[in-house]
Motif scaffolding. Structure first.
Motif, PDB file in Angstrom:
ATOM      1  N   SER A  64     -14.682  -2.386 -26.424  1.00 19.34           N
ATOM      2  CA  SER A  64     -14.788  -1.869 -24.214  1.00 19.34           C
ATOM      3  C   SER A  64     -15.661  -2.121 -23.721  1.00 19.34           C
ATOM      4  CB  SER A  64     -14.005  -0.255 -24.892  1.00 19.34           C
ATOM      5  OG  SER A  64     -14.532   0.785 -24.752  1.00 19.34           O
TER       6      SER A  64
ATOM      7  N   ILE B 237     -19.693  -1.620 -22.277  1.00 15.45           N
ATOM      8  CA  ILE B 237     -20.631  -2.143 -22.821  1.00 15.45           C
ATOM      9  C   ILE B 237     -20.934  -2.757 -24.037  1.00 15.45           C
ATOM     10  CG2 ILE B 237     -23.441  -1.186 -23.531  1.00 15.45           C
ATOM     11  CD1 ILE B 237     -22.912   1.228 -21.737  1.00 15.45           C
TER      12      ILE B 237
ATOM     13  N   ARG C  44     -12.023   0.810 -33.874  1.00 14.38           N
ATOM     14  CA  ARG C  44     -10.942   0.982 -34.303  1.00 14.38           C
ATOM     15  C   ARG C  44      -9.391   0.606 -34.356  1.00 14.38           C
ATOM     16  NH1 ARG C  44     -12.461   7.749 -33.464  1.00 14.38           N
ATOM     17  NH2 ARG C  44     -12.561   6.801 -31.238  1.00 14.38           N
ATOM     18  N   HIS C  45      -9.453  -0.429 -33.363  1.00 15.88           N
ATOM     19  CA  HIS C  45      -8.355  -1.444 -32.578  1.00 15.88           C
ATOM     20  C   HIS C  45      -8.247  -2.781 -33.476  1.00 15.88           C
ATOM     21  CE1 HIS C  45      -8.149   3.305 -30.926  1.00 15.88           C
ATOM     22  NE2 HIS C  45      -9.515   2.460 -30.277  1.00 15.88           N
TER      23      HIS C  45
ATOM     24  N   ASP D 152     -14.539   2.454 -38.993  1.00 18.41           N
ATOM     25  CA  ASP D 152     -15.364   3.686 -37.993  1.00 18.41           C
ATOM     26  C   ASP D 152     -15.873   3.977 -38.271  1.00 18.41           C
ATOM     27  OD1 ASP D 152     -14.923   6.576 -37.167  1.00 18.41           O
ATOM     28  OD2 ASP D 152     -13.311   6.732 -37.219  1.00 18.41           O
ATOM     29  N   VAL D 153     -17.202   4.385 -37.286  1.00 14.28           N
ATOM     30  CA  VAL D 153     -18.373   4.369 -37.818  1.00 14.28           C
ATOM     31  C   VAL D 153     -19.019   5.807 -38.671  1.00 14.28           C
ATOM     32  CG1 VAL D 153     -19.504   2.813 -36.145  1.00 14.28           C
ATOM     33  CG2 VAL D 153     -19.118   5.699 -35.811  1.00 14.28           C
TER      34      VAL D 153
ATOM     35  N   ASN E  25     -23.530   0.615 -31.075  1.00 12.12           N
ATOM     36  CA  ASN E  25     -22.995   1.883 -28.865  1.00 12.12           C
ATOM     37  C   ASN E  25     -22.317   2.056 -29.430  1.00 12.12           C
ATOM     38  OD1 ASN E  25     -22.602   1.065 -26.246  1.00 12.12           O
ATOM     39  ND2 ASN E  25     -20.957  -0.190 -27.602  1.00 12.12           N
TER      40      ASN E  25
ATOM     41  N   TYR F 122     -23.232  17.127 -26.497  1.00  8.76           N
ATOM     42  CA  TYR F 122     -23.679  15.503 -25.646  1.00  8.76           C
ATOM     43  C   TYR F 122     -24.947  15.280 -26.130  1.00  8.76           C
ATOM     44  CZ  TYR F 122     -23.601  10.929 -24.015  1.00  8.76           C
ATOM     45  OH  TYR F 122     -23.493   9.386 -24.005  1.00  8.76           O
TER      46      TYR F 122
ATOM     47  N   LYS G 286     -27.555  12.575 -27.919  1.00 10.88           N
ATOM     48  CA  LYS G 286     -28.603  11.341 -27.615  1.00 10.88           C
ATOM     49  C   LYS G 286     -29.687  12.227 -27.631  1.00 10.88           C
ATOM     50  CE  LYS G 286     -25.492   8.160 -26.958  1.00 10.88           C
ATOM     51  NZ  LYS G 286     -24.450   7.832 -26.996  1.00 10.88           N
TER      52      LYS G 286
ATOM     53  N   THR H 124     -22.466   4.199 -15.890  1.00 10.23           N
ATOM     54  CA  THR H 124     -22.385   3.236 -16.155  1.00 10.23           C
ATOM     55  C   THR H 124     -20.731   2.751 -16.043  1.00 10.23           C
ATOM     56  OG1 THR H 124     -24.296   3.241 -17.627  1.00 10.23           O
ATOM     57  CG2 THR H 124     -22.627   0.902 -17.961  1.00 10.23           C
TER      58      THR H 124
ATOM     59  N   THR I 172     -17.644   2.047 -16.341  1.00 11.38           N
ATOM     60  CA  THR I 172     -17.425   2.151 -18.082  1.00 11.38           C
ATOM     61  C   THR I 172     -15.840   2.957 -18.173  1.00 11.38           C
ATOM     62  OG1 THR I 172     -18.232   3.268 -19.632  1.00 11.38           O
ATOM     63  CG2 THR I 172     -19.344   0.974 -19.190  1.00 11.38           C
TER      64      THR I 172
ATOM     65  N   ARG J   9     -13.790   8.310 -17.342  1.00  7.47           N
ATOM     66  CA  ARG J   9     -13.290  10.256 -17.526  1.00  7.47           C
ATOM     67  C   ARG J   9     -14.189  10.641 -17.808  1.00  7.47           C
ATOM     68  NH1 ARG J   9     -12.675   6.146 -22.247  1.00  7.47           N
ATOM     69  NH2 ARG J   9     -14.464   7.549 -23.349  1.00  7.47           N
TER      70      ARG J   9
HETATM   71  N1  LIG Z   1     -21.149   4.434 -19.298  1.00  6.94           N
HETATM   72  C1  LIG Z   1     -21.696   5.314 -18.915  1.00  6.94           C
HETATM   73  O1  LIG Z   1     -21.713   5.772 -18.244  1.00  6.94           O
HETATM   74  C2  LIG Z   1     -22.167   5.689 -20.581  1.00  6.94           C
HETATM   75  C3  LIG Z   1     -23.741   6.351 -19.805  1.00  6.94           C
HETATM   76  C4  LIG Z   1     -24.833   6.771 -20.995  1.00  6.94           C
HETATM   77  C5  LIG Z   1     -24.482   6.133 -22.729  1.00  6.94           C
HETATM   78  N2  LIG Z   1     -23.575   5.949 -22.438  1.00  6.94           N
HETATM   79  C6  LIG Z   1     -22.980   5.368 -24.102  1.00  6.94           C
HETATM   80  O2  LIG Z   1     -22.844   3.717 -24.234  1.00  6.94           O
HETATM   81  C7  LIG Z   1     -22.017   3.391 -25.513  1.00  6.94           C
HETATM   82  C8  LIG Z   1     -20.722   3.111 -25.024  1.00  6.94           C
HETATM   83  O3  LIG Z   1     -19.815   3.583 -24.125  1.00  6.94           O
HETATM   84  P1  LIG Z   1     -19.204   3.319 -23.202  1.00  6.94           P
HETATM   85  O4  LIG Z   1     -19.960   3.499 -21.262  1.00  6.94           O
HETATM   86  O5  LIG Z   1     -19.705   1.169 -23.022  1.00  6.94           O
HETATM   87  O6  LIG Z   1     -17.822   3.534 -23.336  1.00  6.94           O
HETATM   88  P2  LIG Z   1     -16.172   3.090 -24.224  1.00  6.94           P
HETATM   89  O7  LIG Z   1     -15.729   2.024 -23.339  1.00  6.94           O
HETATM   90  O8  LIG Z   1     -15.963   4.333 -24.130  1.00  6.94           O
HETATM   91  O9  LIG Z   1     -16.949   2.413 -25.564  1.00  6.94           O
HETATM   92  C9  LIG Z   1     -17.090   3.511 -26.440  1.00  6.94           C
HETATM   93  C10 LIG Z   1     -16.462   2.569 -27.367  1.00  6.94           C
HETATM   94  O10 LIG Z   1     -17.069   3.438 -28.816  1.00  6.94           O
HETATM   95  C11 LIG Z   1     -16.213   3.068 -29.409  1.00  6.94           C
HETATM   96  N3  LIG Z   1     -15.930   4.108 -30.114  1.00  6.94           N
HETATM   97  C12 LIG Z   1     -16.096   5.812 -30.631  1.00  6.94           C
HETATM   98  N4  LIG Z   1     -15.962   6.113 -31.302  1.00  6.94           N
HETATM   99  C13 LIG Z   1     -15.493   5.558 -32.107  1.00  6.94           C
HETATM  100  C14 LIG Z   1     -16.160   5.384 -33.630  1.00  6.94           C
HETATM  101  N5  LIG Z   1     -16.274   6.845 -34.321  1.00  6.94           N
HETATM  102  N6  LIG Z   1     -15.578   4.010 -34.097  1.00  6.94           N
HETATM  103  C15 LIG Z   1     -16.064   3.425 -33.777  1.00  6.94           C
HETATM  104  N7  LIG Z   1     -15.781   2.994 -32.469  1.00  6.94           N
HETATM  105  C16 LIG Z   1     -16.123   4.394 -31.753  1.00  6.94           C
HETATM  106  C17 LIG Z   1     -14.899   2.865 -28.731  1.00  6.94           C
HETATM  107  O11 LIG Z   1     -13.556   3.045 -28.907  1.00  6.94           O
HETATM  108  P3  LIG Z   1     -12.345   3.708 -29.331  1.00  6.94           P
HETATM  109  O12 LIG Z   1     -10.728   2.854 -28.516  1.00  6.94           O
HETATM  110  O13 LIG Z   1     -11.625   3.817 -30.551  1.00  6.94           O
HETATM  111  O14 LIG Z   1     -12.615   5.447 -28.939  1.00  6.94           O
HETATM  112  C18 LIG Z   1     -15.245   2.554 -27.398  1.00  6.94           C
HETATM  113  O15 LIG Z   1     -14.889   1.240 -27.564  1.00  6.94           O
HETATM  114  C19 LIG Z   1     -21.702   4.876 -26.067  1.00  6.94           C
HETATM  115  O16 LIG Z   1     -22.283   5.069 -26.906  1.00  6.94           O
HETATM  116  C20 LIG Z   1     -22.664   5.716 -24.632  1.00  6.94           C
HETATM  117  O17 LIG Z   1     -22.416   7.306 -25.375  1.00  6.94           O
HETATM  118  C21 LIG Z   1     -22.365   5.566 -21.680  1.00  6.94           C
END
Ligand SMILES: NC(=O)c1ccc[n+]([C@@H]2O[C@H](COP(=O)([O-])OP(=O)(O)OC[C@H]3O[C@@H](n4cnc5c(N)ncnc54)[C@H](OP(=O)(O)O)[C@@H]3O)[C@@H](O)[C@H]2O)c1
Length: 255
Positions: free
Chosen positions: A13, A15, A35-36, A60-61, A87, A153, A157, A186, A188, A193
């Protein structure tokens, strides 16, 4: 240059997914993990439909064995790893410091911190054996600043940026560059959420100098750059993509 072999954690999903699609467009060999099973197989099929070679590995990381298996299967299938995007991440728990619990800490740090560290551990093992490559970790603007009730959080980070720097120094002798991206808001699933509703999203946008959240595709472009030879002299750095937020406060606009 031959197509790079790219490994992405949390690729199903947001990024991670946008970056997998961007690399597939470049003709890279892409290993996506998450994980899916079903969604992973679908994504691998989509990447192959674009003409890329792709592999899904369930991982699962938080689990050392899962990450070891991910990296080993990437090598078995494609012969090595050129670029890794660490990521996988979670917003985890938010709340006041006085309410932190063991579970709240683990819900955030086990994925964002231990997961990134385990990923680098196994990627280093393979990349140094194969003569070098590039690792990109995903931090956040919360790795560069604090915010009330986001201590766990933000701490996680900040940690990602800390070991990005340390690993860059360790990897330099082995031809491994290690950098991080620090996205701001960003668009996503995580953004949806965390912001919760349209009113909050409008309020967030109003304090962003560019007046909009970033897109996962914009973060993917930064990853592609850091992963490429165009960034050959860049290591230990964090590239912030925040629409200008960290440039200063709207309360103190300067001259
Ligand atoms: N969106 C923002 O505003 C934002 C800003 C700054 C940084 N980030 C960072 O960007 C990265 C990607 O997030 P995103 O915004 O793209 O949101 P996202 O769509 O929720 O993506 C996070 C992904 O990480 C996976 N994940 C979570 N826990 C995991 C685990 N233990 N093992 C393997 N996979 C796992 C999730 O899968 P599941 O479905 O299995 O949970 C999901 O596919 C994250 O590190 C986040 O902290 C996001």
């Amino acid at each position: 240059m031959p197509a790079p072999v790219v490994v992405i954690t949390g690729a199903l999903s947001g990024i991670g997914r946008a970056t997998a699609l961007a690399y597939a467009r470049l003709g890279a060999d892409v290993v996506v993990s998450g994980r899916h099973e079903e969604r992973g197989a679908e994504l691998a099929g989509e990447l192959e439909g674009m003409g890329a070679r792709a592999l899904f590995v369930r991982a699962d990381v938080r689990r050392d064995d899962d990450v070891r298996d991910l990296v080993d299967r990437a090598v078995d299938r494609f012969g090595g790893i050129d670029v890794a995007l660490n990521n996988a991440g979670t917003e985890g728990w938010t709340g006041p410091i006085t309410a932190v619990t063991d579970d709240a800490y683990a819900a955030t740090f086990d994925t964002n911190v231990k997961g990134t560290l385990l990923s680098m551990k196994h990627e280093f093992r393979v990349i140094q054996e194969h003569g070098g490559g590039s690792i990109v970790n995903v931090s956040s603007i919360y790795g560069r600043m604090g915010y009330p009730e986001v201590s766990v959080y933000a701490g996680s980070k900040h940690a990602v940026i800390g070991f990005t720097k340390a690993a860059a120094l360790e990897g330099a002798a082995h031809g491994i560059r290690v950098n991080a991206v620090a996205p701001g808001f960003t668009r996503t699933g995580m953004y949806e959420r965390v912001t919760g509703d349209d009113r909050t999203r409008a309020a967030v946008n109003s304090v962003l100098p560019l007046r909009r959240p970033g897109t996962p595709e914009e973060v993917a472009e930064a990853v592609l750059f850091l992963g490429s030879d165009k960034a050959a002299y860049i290591t230990g750095q964090t590239l912030t993509l925040d629409g200008g937020l960290m440039a200063g406060s709207p309360l103190f606009p300067g001259d």
